[in-house]
Write a protein that holds these residues in place. Structure first.
Motif, PDB file in Angstrom:
ATOM      1  N   LEU A 177       0.865  -1.177   0.000  1.00 25.83           N
ATOM      2  CA  LEU A 177       0.000   0.000   0.000  1.00 25.83           C
ATOM      3  C   LEU A 177       0.899   1.224   0.000  1.00 25.83           C
ATOM      4  O   LEU A 177       1.617   1.484   0.958  1.00 25.83           O
ATOM      5  CB  LEU A 177      -0.907   0.003   1.224  1.00 25.83           C
ATOM      6  CG  LEU A 177      -1.829   1.209   1.391  1.00 25.83           C
ATOM      7  CD1 LEU A 177      -2.838   1.278   0.251  1.00 25.83           C
ATOM      8  CD2 LEU A 177      -2.534   1.141   2.734  1.00 25.83           C
ATOM      9  N   ILE A 178       0.875   1.989  -1.103  1.00 28.06           N
ATOM     10  CA  ILE A 178       1.709   3.176  -1.238  1.00 28.06           C
ATOM     11  C   ILE A 178       1.025   4.379  -0.598  1.00 28.06           C
ATOM     12  O   ILE A 178       1.630   5.141   0.138  1.00 28.06           O
ATOM     13  CB  ILE A 178       2.019   3.468  -2.725  1.00 28.06           C
ATOM     14  CG1 ILE A 178       2.748   2.278  -3.368  1.00 28.06           C
ATOM     15  CG2 ILE A 178       2.827   4.757  -2.880  1.00 28.06           C
ATOM     16  CD1 ILE A 178       4.090   1.960  -2.795  1.00 28.06           C
ATOM     17  N   GLY A 188      -7.938   7.757  -4.566  1.00 29.56           N
ATOM     18  CA  GLY A 188      -6.514   8.032  -4.557  1.00 29.56           C
ATOM     19  C   GLY A 188      -5.646   6.920  -4.016  1.00 29.56           C
ATOM     20  O   GLY A 188      -4.441   7.088  -3.864  1.00 29.56           O
ATOM     21  N   THR A 189      -6.235   5.765  -3.719  1.00 30.11           N
ATOM     22  CA  THR A 189      -5.451   4.653  -3.198  1.00 30.11           C
ATOM     23  C   THR A 189      -4.505   4.131  -4.274  1.00 30.11           C
ATOM     24  O   THR A 189      -4.892   3.939  -5.415  1.00 30.11           O
ATOM     25  CB  THR A 189      -6.372   3.519  -2.703  1.00 30.11           C
ATOM     26  OG1 THR A 189      -7.119   4.011  -1.596  1.00 30.11           O
ATOM     27  CG2 THR A 189      -5.588   2.293  -2.266  1.00 30.11           C
ATOM     28  N   VAL A 190      -3.253   3.932  -3.878  1.00 30.36           N
ATOM     29  CA  VAL A 190      -2.238   3.428  -4.806  1.00 30.36           C
ATOM     30  C   VAL A 190      -1.608   2.185  -4.198  1.00 30.36           C
ATOM     31  O   VAL A 190      -1.143   2.202  -3.059  1.00 30.36           O
ATOM     32  CB  VAL A 190      -1.138   4.487  -5.066  1.00 30.36           C
ATOM     33  CG1 VAL A 190      -0.040   3.917  -5.960  1.00 30.36           C
ATOM     34  CG2 VAL A 190      -1.745   5.740  -5.681  1.00 30.36           C
ATOM     35  N   LEU A 191      -1.630   1.098  -4.962  1.00 35.37           N
ATOM     36  CA  LEU A 191      -0.989  -0.149  -4.559  1.00 35.37           C
ATOM     37  C   LEU A 191       0.155  -0.441  -5.508  1.00 35.37           C
ATOM     38  O   LEU A 191       0.072  -0.156  -6.697  1.00 35.37           O
ATOM     39  CB  LEU A 191      -1.969  -1.321  -4.636  1.00 35.37           C
ATOM     40  CG  LEU A 191      -3.196  -1.287  -3.747  1.00 35.37           C
ATOM     41  CD1 LEU A 191      -4.090  -2.478  -4.054  1.00 35.37           C
ATOM     42  CD2 LEU A 191      -2.811  -1.289  -2.296  1.00 35.37           C
ATOM     43  N   GLY A 234       9.533   2.679  -8.391  1.00 34.11           N
ATOM     44  CA  GLY A 234       8.934   3.113  -7.138  1.00 34.11           C
ATOM     45  C   GLY A 234       7.677   3.916  -7.386  1.00 34.11           C
ATOM     46  O   GLY A 234       7.200   4.009  -8.515  1.00 34.11           O
ATOM     47  N   PRO A 235       7.132   4.502  -6.328  1.00 32.62           N
ATOM     48  CA  PRO A 235       5.880   5.247  -6.468  1.00 32.62           C
ATOM     49  C   PRO A 235       6.039   6.439  -7.402  1.00 32.62           C
ATOM     50  O   PRO A 235       7.103   7.063  -7.451  1.00 32.62           O
ATOM     51  CB  PRO A 235       5.551   5.689  -5.050  1.00 32.62           C
ATOM     52  CG  PRO A 235       6.807   5.541  -4.278  1.00 32.62           C
ATOM     53  CD  PRO A 235       7.643   4.525  -4.975  1.00 32.62           C
ATOM     54  N   ASP A 236       4.987   6.722  -8.122  1.00 42.28           N
ATOM     55  CA  ASP A 236       5.041   7.862  -9.037  1.00 42.28           C
ATOM     56  C   ASP A 236       4.881   9.169  -8.268  1.00 42.28           C
ATOM     57  O   ASP A 236       4.601   9.187  -7.073  1.00 42.28           O
ATOM     58  CB  ASP A 236       3.999   7.738 -10.147  1.00 42.28           C
ATOM     59  CG  ASP A 236       2.567   7.765  -9.631  1.00 42.28           C
ATOM     60  OD1 ASP A 236       2.339   8.146  -8.465  1.00 42.28           O
ATOM     61  OD2 ASP A 236       1.671   7.429 -10.398  1.00 42.28           O
ATOM     62  N   THR A 237       5.081  10.252  -8.948  1.00 47.02           N
ATOM     63  CA  THR A 237       5.031  11.570  -8.315  1.00 47.02           C
ATOM     64  C   THR A 237       3.681  11.836  -7.670  1.00 47.02           C
ATOM     65  O   THR A 237       3.608  12.364  -6.560  1.00 47.02           O
ATOM     66  CB  THR A 237       5.356  12.665  -9.347  1.00 47.02           C
ATOM     67  OG1 THR A 237       6.669  12.402  -9.869  1.00 47.02           O
ATOM     68  CG2 THR A 237       5.331  14.039  -8.726  1.00 47.02           C
ATOM     69  N   ALA A 238       2.594  11.457  -8.338  1.00 42.36           N
ATOM     70  CA  ALA A 238       1.260  11.687  -7.770  1.00 42.36           C
ATOM     71  C   ALA A 238       1.092  10.940  -6.457  1.00 42.36           C
ATOM     72  O   ALA A 238       0.532  11.473  -5.495  1.00 42.36           O
ATOM     73  CB  ALA A 238       0.183  11.270  -8.771  1.00 42.36           C
ATOM     74  N   ALA A 239       1.585   9.714  -6.390  1.00 46.84           N
ATOM     75  CA  ALA A 239       1.481   8.939  -5.151  1.00 46.84           C
ATOM     76  C   ALA A 239       2.298   9.588  -4.041  1.00 46.84           C
ATOM     77  O   ALA A 239       1.854   9.666  -2.893  1.00 46.84           O
ATOM     78  CB  ALA A 239       1.942   7.506  -5.388  1.00 46.84           C
ATOM     79  N   LEU A 240       3.482  10.055  -4.379  1.00 44.07           N
ATOM     80  CA  LEU A 240       4.320  10.719  -3.375  1.00 44.07           C
ATOM     81  C   LEU A 240       3.680  12.004  -2.875  1.00 44.07           C
ATOM     82  O   LEU A 240       3.679  12.278  -1.674  1.00 44.07           O
ATOM     83  CB  LEU A 240       5.702  11.012  -3.963  1.00 44.07           C
ATOM     84  CG  LEU A 240       6.581   9.788  -4.221  1.00 44.07           C
ATOM     85  CD1 LEU A 240       7.824  10.197  -4.997  1.00 44.07           C
ATOM     86  CD2 LEU A 240       6.942   9.091  -2.935  1.00 44.07           C
ATOM     87  N   LEU A 241       3.117  12.795  -3.776  1.00 44.54           N
ATOM     88  CA  LEU A 241       2.456  14.040  -3.372  1.00 44.54           C
ATOM     89  C   LEU A 241       1.240  13.752  -2.503  1.00 44.54           C
ATOM     90  O   LEU A 241       1.002  14.443  -1.509  1.00 44.54           O
ATOM     91  CB  LEU A 241       2.062  14.853  -4.606  1.00 44.54           C
ATOM     92  CG  LEU A 241       3.237  15.478  -5.375  1.00 44.54           C
ATOM     93  CD1 LEU A 241       2.743  16.061  -6.694  1.00 44.54           C
ATOM     94  CD2 LEU A 241       3.944  16.527  -4.532  1.00 44.54           C
TER      95      LEU A 241
END
Length: 95
Positions: free
Chosen positions: A6-7, A28-31, A57-64
């Motif tokens: 789960l990111i 907005g859930t990112v796995l 790794g996680p994309d920019t949207a996931a990190l933001l």
């Protein structure tokens, strides 16, 4: 090593039944799902329900998204500490 991570985001606490549970992701859930055949998700990819990362790794949207969530949580913690008479910016370890 876990194959599903789960990111950001999460899932509703309950859904479905005991015999047919339902997972309902929050917006907005990112796995990150590793080692799954592309053919297994071809329909979801075609429908735009899924995107593939590049493995870095996680994309920019996931990190933001995660950053926003973490900053909101820090604001809550600071308010709780302040309400208890503690300086939220004090990095000391005394209770």
């Amino acid at each position: 090593m876990s194959r599903i991570v789960l990111i950001s985001g999460g899932f509703r606490g309950q859904g479905g039944s005991v015999t047919r549970p339902a997972l309902a992701p929050l917006d907005g859930t990112v796995l990150e799902i590793r080692d799954i055949p592309r053919a297994a998700v071809a329909g979801m990819l075609a429908a735009g329900e899924l995107t593939l990362g590049d493995g870095t790794g996680p994309d920019t949207a996931a990190l933001l998204s995660e950053r926003v969530r973490l900053l909101a949580r820090l604001t809550e913690i600071d308010a709780t500490l302040a309400a208890r008479g503690h300086d939220p910016h004090d990095r000391g370890t005394d209770p």
